[in-house]
Design a protein around this motif. Sequence first.
Motif, PDB file in Angstrom:
ATOM      1  N   GLU A   1       0.867  -1.190   0.000  1.00  0.00           N
ATOM      2  CA  GLU A   1       0.000   0.000   0.000  1.00  0.00           C
ATOM      3  C   GLU A   1       0.896   1.231   0.000  1.00  0.00           C
ATOM      4  O   GLU A   1       1.883   1.286   0.719  1.00  0.00           O
ATOM      5  CB  GLU A   1      -0.860  -0.021   1.264  1.00  0.00           C
ATOM      6  CG  GLU A   1      -1.760   1.175   1.400  1.00  0.00           C
ATOM      7  CD  GLU A   1      -1.959   1.534   2.873  1.00  0.00           C
ATOM      8  OE1 GLU A   1      -1.367   0.871   3.717  1.00  0.00           O
ATOM      9  OE2 GLU A   1      -2.672   2.508   3.135  1.00  0.00           O
TER      10      GLU A   1
ATOM     11  N   SER B   1       0.967   4.285   1.269  1.00  0.00           N
ATOM     12  CA  SER B   1       0.386   5.323   2.146  1.00  0.00           C
ATOM     13  C   SER B   1       1.397   6.454   2.265  1.00  0.00           C
ATOM     14  O   SER B   1       2.609   6.206   2.257  1.00  0.00           O
ATOM     15  CB  SER B   1       0.151   4.726   3.530  1.00  0.00           C
ATOM     16  OG  SER B   1       1.416   4.566   4.135  1.00  0.00           O
ATOM     17  N   SER B   2       0.886   7.684   2.349  1.00  0.00           N
ATOM     18  CA  SER B   2       1.831   8.800   2.540  1.00  0.00           C
ATOM     19  C   SER B   2       1.355   9.585   3.751  1.00  0.00           C
ATOM     20  O   SER B   2       0.159   9.649   4.012  1.00  0.00           O
ATOM     21  CB  SER B   2       1.801   9.701   1.303  1.00  0.00           C
ATOM     22  OG  SER B   2       0.562  10.351   1.275  1.00  0.00           O
ATOM     23  N   PRO B   3       2.309  10.148   4.522  1.00  0.00           N
ATOM     24  CA  PRO B   3       1.902  10.864   5.746  1.00  0.00           C
ATOM     25  C   PRO B   3       0.994  12.033   5.402  1.00  0.00           C
ATOM     26  O   PRO B   3       1.177  12.690   4.368  1.00  0.00           O
ATOM     27  CB  PRO B   3       3.213  11.337   6.359  1.00  0.00           C
ATOM     28  CG  PRO B   3       4.226  11.207   5.309  1.00  0.00           C
ATOM     29  CD  PRO B   3       3.763  10.162   4.348  1.00  0.00           C
ATOM     30  N   SER B   4       0.044  12.334   6.273  1.00  0.00           N
ATOM     31  CA  SER B   4      -1.000  13.294   5.886  1.00  0.00           C
ATOM     32  C   SER B   4      -0.424  14.701   5.813  1.00  0.00           C
ATOM     33  O   SER B   4      -0.887  15.518   5.036  1.00  0.00           O
ATOM     34  CB  SER B   4      -2.121  13.251   6.927  1.00  0.00           C
ATOM     35  OG  SER B   4      -1.503  13.346   8.206  1.00  0.00           O
TER      36      SER B   4
ATOM     37  N   ASP C   1       7.898  15.466   6.170  1.00  0.00           N
ATOM     38  CA  ASP C   1       7.433  15.964   7.475  1.00  0.00           C
ATOM     39  C   ASP C   1       7.923  15.108   8.633  1.00  0.00           C
ATOM     40  O   ASP C   1       7.327  15.046   9.687  1.00  0.00           O
ATOM     41  CB  ASP C   1       5.876  15.957   7.480  1.00  0.00           C
ATOM     42  CG  ASP C   1       5.355  16.348   8.850  1.00  0.00           C
ATOM     43  OD1 ASP C   1       5.827  17.363   9.353  1.00  0.00           O
ATOM     44  OD2 ASP C   1       4.572  15.580   9.403  1.00  0.00           O
TER      45      ASP C   1
ATOM     46  N   LYS D   1      10.844  14.878  11.284  1.00  0.00           N
ATOM     47  CA  LYS D   1      11.987  15.731  11.690  1.00  0.00           C
ATOM     48  C   LYS D   1      13.292  14.962  11.634  1.00  0.00           C
ATOM     49  O   LYS D   1      14.276  15.447  11.112  1.00  0.00           O
ATOM     50  CB  LYS D   1      11.707  16.299  13.073  1.00  0.00           C
ATOM     51  CG  LYS D   1      10.393  17.103  13.090  1.00  0.00           C
ATOM     52  CD  LYS D   1      10.201  17.837  14.377  1.00  0.00           C
ATOM     53  CE  LYS D   1       8.846  18.497  14.428  1.00  0.00           C
ATOM     54  NZ  LYS D   1       7.780  17.491  14.730  1.00  0.00           N
ATOM     55  N   PRO D   2      13.386  13.706  12.153  1.00  0.00           N
ATOM     56  CA  PRO D   2      14.674  13.023  11.975  1.00  0.00           C
ATOM     57  C   PRO D   2      15.044  12.926  10.498  1.00  0.00           C
ATOM     58  O   PRO D   2      16.200  13.078  10.132  1.00  0.00           O
ATOM     59  CB  PRO D   2      14.434  11.633  12.575  1.00  0.00           C
ATOM     60  CG  PRO D   2      13.143  11.648  13.238  1.00  0.00           C
ATOM     61  CD  PRO D   2      12.423  12.896  12.930  1.00  0.00           C
TER      62      PRO D   2
ATOM     63  N   LEU E   1      14.428  15.021   8.115  1.00  0.00           N
ATOM     64  CA  LEU E   1      14.946  16.307   7.621  1.00  0.00           C
ATOM     65  C   LEU E   1      16.398  16.463   8.049  1.00  0.00           C
ATOM     66  O   LEU E   1      17.287  16.743   7.242  1.00  0.00           O
ATOM     67  CB  LEU E   1      14.086  17.431   8.193  1.00  0.00           C
ATOM     68  CG  LEU E   1      14.529  18.848   7.857  1.00  0.00           C
ATOM     69  CD1 LEU E   1      14.402  19.097   6.369  1.00  0.00           C
ATOM     70  CD2 LEU E   1      13.722  19.860   8.638  1.00  0.00           C
TER      71      LEU E   1
ATOM     72  N   ARG F   1      14.361   8.177   4.256  1.00  0.00           N
ATOM     73  CA  ARG F   1      13.359   7.309   3.611  1.00  0.00           C
ATOM     74  C   ARG F   1      12.434   6.719   4.667  1.00  0.00           C
ATOM     75  O   ARG F   1      11.830   5.697   4.465  1.00  0.00           O
ATOM     76  CB  ARG F   1      14.008   6.149   2.877  1.00  0.00           C
ATOM     77  CG  ARG F   1      15.499   6.079   3.053  1.00  0.00           C
ATOM     78  CD  ARG F   1      16.111   4.872   2.458  1.00  0.00           C
ATOM     79  NE  ARG F   1      16.494   3.945   3.538  1.00  0.00           N
ATOM     80  CZ  ARG F   1      16.931   2.709   3.269  1.00  0.00           C
ATOM     81  NH1 ARG F   1      16.962   2.304   2.033  1.00  0.00           N
ATOM     82  NH2 ARG F   1      17.275   1.914   4.210  1.00  0.00           N
ATOM     83  N   VAL F   2      12.330   7.391   5.820  1.00  0.00           N
ATOM     84  CA  VAL F   2      11.524   6.804   6.898  1.00  0.00           C
ATOM     85  C   VAL F   2      10.068   6.733   6.465  1.00  0.00           C
ATOM     86  O   VAL F   2       9.375   5.769   6.724  1.00  0.00           O
ATOM     87  CB  VAL F   2      11.681   7.681   8.168  1.00  0.00           C
ATOM     88  CG1 VAL F   2      10.654   7.311   9.185  1.00  0.00           C
ATOM     89  CG2 VAL F   2      13.072   7.531   8.719  1.00  0.00           C
ATOM     90  N   GLU F   3       9.601   7.744   5.724  1.00  0.00           N
ATOM     91  CA  GLU F   3       8.148   7.833   5.514  1.00  0.00           C
ATOM     92  C   GLU F   3       7.720   7.172   4.208  1.00  0.00           C
ATOM     93  O   GLU F   3       6.613   7.356   3.764  1.00  0.00           O
ATOM     94  CB  GLU F   3       7.737   9.318   5.469  1.00  0.00           C
ATOM     95  CG  GLU F   3       7.925  10.035   6.793  1.00  0.00           C
ATOM     96  CD  GLU F   3       7.076   9.435   7.911  1.00  0.00           C
ATOM     97  OE1 GLU F   3       6.031   8.858   7.586  1.00  0.00           O
ATOM     98  OE2 GLU F   3       7.504   9.493   9.063  1.00  0.00           O
ATOM     99  N   TYR F   4       8.599   6.400   3.580  1.00  0.00           N
ATOM    100  CA  TYR F   4       8.208   5.855   2.271  1.00  0.00           C
ATOM    101  C   TYR F   4       7.833   4.387   2.411  1.00  0.00           C
ATOM    102  O   TYR F   4       8.427   3.641   3.192  1.00  0.00           O
ATOM    103  CB  TYR F   4       9.371   5.990   1.272  1.00  0.00           C
ATOM    104  CG  TYR F   4       9.479   7.388   0.723  1.00  0.00           C
ATOM    105  CD1 TYR F   4      10.239   8.335   1.377  1.00  0.00           C
ATOM    106  CD2 TYR F   4       8.788   7.767  -0.422  1.00  0.00           C
ATOM    107  CE1 TYR F   4      10.317   9.619   0.907  1.00  0.00           C
ATOM    108  CE2 TYR F   4       8.866   9.053  -0.902  1.00  0.00           C
ATOM    109  CZ  TYR F   4       9.645   9.973  -0.236  1.00  0.00           C
ATOM    110  OH  TYR F   4       9.715  11.253  -0.702  1.00  0.00           O
ATOM    111  N   THR F   5       6.810   3.979   1.637  1.00  0.00           N
ATOM    112  CA  THR F   5       6.430   2.552   1.702  1.00  0.00           C
ATOM    113  C   THR F   5       6.365   2.018   0.272  1.00  0.00           C
ATOM    114  O   THR F   5       6.332   2.805  -0.680  1.00  0.00           O
ATOM    115  CB  THR F   5       5.021   2.413   2.298  1.00  0.00           C
ATOM    116  OG1 THR F   5       4.145   3.032   1.349  1.00  0.00           O
ATOM    117  CG2 THR F   5       4.916   3.076   3.632  1.00  0.00           C
TER     118      THR F   5
ATOM    119  N   LEU G   1       9.552   3.273  -1.752  1.00  0.00           N
ATOM    120  CA  LEU G   1      10.697   3.000  -0.873  1.00  0.00           C
ATOM    121  C   LEU G   1      11.834   2.396  -1.707  1.00  0.00           C
ATOM    122  O   LEU G   1      13.001   2.773  -1.572  1.00  0.00           O
ATOM    123  CB  LEU G   1      10.271   2.022   0.223  1.00  0.00           C
ATOM    124  CG  LEU G   1      11.393   1.428   1.053  1.00  0.00           C
ATOM    125  CD1 LEU G   1      12.026   2.484   1.925  1.00  0.00           C
ATOM    126  CD2 LEU G   1      10.880   0.289   1.903  1.00  0.00           C
TER     127      LEU G   1
END
Lengths: 351, 373, 159, 171
Positions: free
Chosen positions: A66, A68-71, A142, A144-145, A147, A232-236, A240
Amino acid sequence: MIIFWITVKALTIFIIMAMLIASAATVAGRRINGQSITLGQFSLGRMLRLYLTQPTANFIKLLFKENSSPSYAISDIYKAAPYLSVAAVLMILGVIPFGDEADLGGTIVKLRVAAFDSSVPAMLILLVPAFYGPILAGYSSDSKPGLIGSIASLGNLVSHFVTLCVAVLGILAVFGSAALHEIAAMQSGPITAWGIIYQPLGFILFTLSALLLGHDMPNGSAGGWNRIADWRVEYTGLRLAMISAPGSLLNVIVSMLAVTLYFGSCHIPWLEWSKLSSLLGTGTSGGIILMLMQISVFVIKTYLLCLLMLYMRTLIPRLRGQDGMLLGWKVLLPVALANLALTAVIISLIK
Amino acid sequence: MSTTNRPRDPHSLSDDIIAMSIGPSHPAMRCPIKLNAAVAGDHITSMQVELGFMHRGFEKMAEYTPYNELIDLVDRLNPVNSPSNALTFVTAVEKLMGVEIPERIAYLRMVFAELARMASHFDCIATAAIELELTKLKLLMSESLNVLLDTIETHMFRPSFGGISCSLDDNFSGFIRQLFAFVSSRSMEGRRYMSQGGIFHKRLAGYGTVTSQRALEAGFSGPNLRASGIEYDLRRHCPYWLYPKVGFQIPTGTNGDCYDRYVTRLYEIEQSMLIIEQCLDRMARLDDEQVACAALPVAVKPQGEIYFAVESAEGELGYFIVGRGEDKPYRLHIRPPGLAEAGALADVLTGEQMEQIVPLMGSFNLSGAELER
Amino acid sequence: MNDFSATLKKACSEAILAEQNSPDGIVMTIKADKIRQVFETLAGRGTSDGRMLLTDISAVNIEENDCRFELYYHVFLIDLHLRLTLKCRVEGDKIDSIADIMPAALMPEREIFDMFGLKFRGHGNLPRLFMHNDFEGHPLLREYPLMKRQILLEQTKFE
Amino acid sequence: MGIERILAGKNNPLGKLAGKIINLARSNSLTPYIFHTGGSNSRIISRLEAESRLAELGLNEPCFSPRQADLLIVAGPLNTRMASALRFVYDQMPEPRWVMALGDNACDGGIYKNYAVVEGVAQIIPVDVEVRGCPPSMEDIIAGLERLRKIIRERNLSDDYPPKPESADKK
């Protein structure tokens, strides 16, 4: 006819690259440093499993994950970052010559996609967008780590990219031409024609800065802060895979460049491809065999160098942010410049 | 981006300060602590520490379980250094009941306590090696860690009041000497890695310094206090079992920074091996008709209160027991070795870089379950 | 050992009620409202007879009618190799904090407040140590049931 | 991508074949995220990572962010305060996700029957596989993984796409 050959070339390049990247990534992922793969454990089943089935299983799984991306993410930059980082790195493949010419029943097929005079600087310029991916991903996702990690690693990338370019300039001075295919052609013949004979220090600088360049890209390193503060923490899912592609792709592509610049891209020492082609006969079958041999020589050399770089990556302990950059600016750059000056002096003396 | 735009902090490195919280379940940090840090650029300007993510209500549960079941419960508090908790609890109850244990039992307990200390020190250095990607050092340390934990598991079953049930065949001392040859070669090579001028020294020296005055005030204990230069070791200052009969030095650091804490632990491993060898020699010289187990009163129903502390690997581990004559303790309080360090963590980490968080926290060797009971 | 207890007795005589010897030190019972004065004399003399380390503060919830808590301050004098335990019985649920004299008392006092609800006057900020903020009651009190759970689930609280 | 939605449609033969292939791929490449609440099985966790047999079972390298994880391994007793952290991590995981509770403490609170420990992870998040034992032996873990892979293989593709695409926001 021409279009047919271009598609064949593009397909072979893609297949070779996919297998190289997948195996390199899996080997890195399999933590060649932590759990060293001793030859004793190697059975054919395990080898096949590790290099063929595991990467394909990963790929299919990621394909159907899936997305999903952070809102709170800035969605358009968030979605663009993976494509940019992969596109830039794959474009460099177009510049690298895989082999010499091979005539297939009259039509001469050049084993490279694009061949223009200033292909070495073009290659270096195409390396730069690979660094944009992490920054855009870190900023837009979005976290912080993420960034902080992306900005820290950008500093590292820039400082080592400069030494990489200066090291490559040394080779240009020696071979006198800025086109990759001409440099590759000049390195046929006896082993003394290889670039590394003229530029041993240049080669060491090239690989070292390439390693430190990609060092902050989280790949295969077990544990540690660097694995958390990465962009790449927020990528699925497939995003990813694409955002983490520069990590292992850069490793493969830099070893390809090192092979073309320093190790005679597809030439076996003391063996002239033209002599061999007359031996094999001029029919299309002879030409195809010749082409495959050239490509296989190039692939084997790249693979060995890629594993060497992966192994060297385990030897470098994690330097603190500044120490890595200071090493780049204060130590590697002056040495590279000195090397360039030295080659210039020698060349002028010879002339 | 939720950057808190507070008025510009005059001496901060960059003007906007990001409020960031490093969550409790962190793969890089072994014990789950939540750090709410205000970060300027890469440096931490201020930080609060939130504990309580591994609190298991142990002390309340202890008031409802009888004494001999408590031994197993206490064993779970610290996975790496498990014998030290059980042995301390057993000795505290014996002291409360005024039971004297025979010499052989005391020597056995000292052997297993020192083995546990070595295991905990190896584990602490191994986590630092993972963070600094010194894979060779990490392999050295985790090999000896696994060997030590296996010997403890195979040889020591369960301490009991007045004795210790363990399987010690006659060539146990031969086996231990062979084990020490393996372990001391590892720690010697580890010492070469952590010597001055190496990456370990360059990366960790000078960061997270705690002066001896500051450490004493904050209530540090164990290797963290000794690294700041204060020679305080319960085995010497408030001896228990038969430590006065055994000769050993107390390694202390000089300037109490992150590097000193790791090196003090490495030197303590040698001292522990020295102690174990002396214990085994003395045990062999004991005459054999020593009774295997101390004479126990009919039932374990201690009366009164006692505070008995032991020098465990992470620091001073104390048991405060109040007995009212029933078979359950009226009140059981454990002095956690890492609580003072966790409290002082906030101002040790301020001013440091984000990358230094994991090695600095690792240098205090906080073991979460024991810290929050 | 006894010259130390004699000097301490002389310094704050009215605070110390009783004194007896324990296996490795002295146990003194003190009046609850004189605790700060005792620690000020101890800290003041800290330099003369060796360094002092506050190891821990333990609290016991006793159910006698007049007072509910009994506090044990464990102090270790490093150079005298002496362990000093100061016992005091607390009426009501307030007592002076010694966190400014001995910073080592910060964490034990927060824990005792969290577990027993005993407030320390003069302690800077006294947030709960282990339990989350909207946890009602104090678990280690006798009347708190063993099995009463209050699970924190809303993410906003956690953020 | 709409292709899966068509494939996952009512019993067309291609969908069944595609479902088998996808499930086979998913069961052979599981990226675990180890939710470590400390306690007796921290040694098990280090052995889990270094175990070579698990590579044959399709377990990849443990990842460092729940976003990249397929399998959430919860080890150790779950504190009442840690429950919200577990819920937070579980919500971040992308859709085809599975949970494995490792050890008695995670399955039903084990020996910790008191106010501070949640009685089993199942009260907070749906658990697919439970591995008993305190600490669980390596064989139990491998048996648990086998059970999990069987569950993944028997899943049909339409589970991924319930008729009404849930628009729950993942943050």
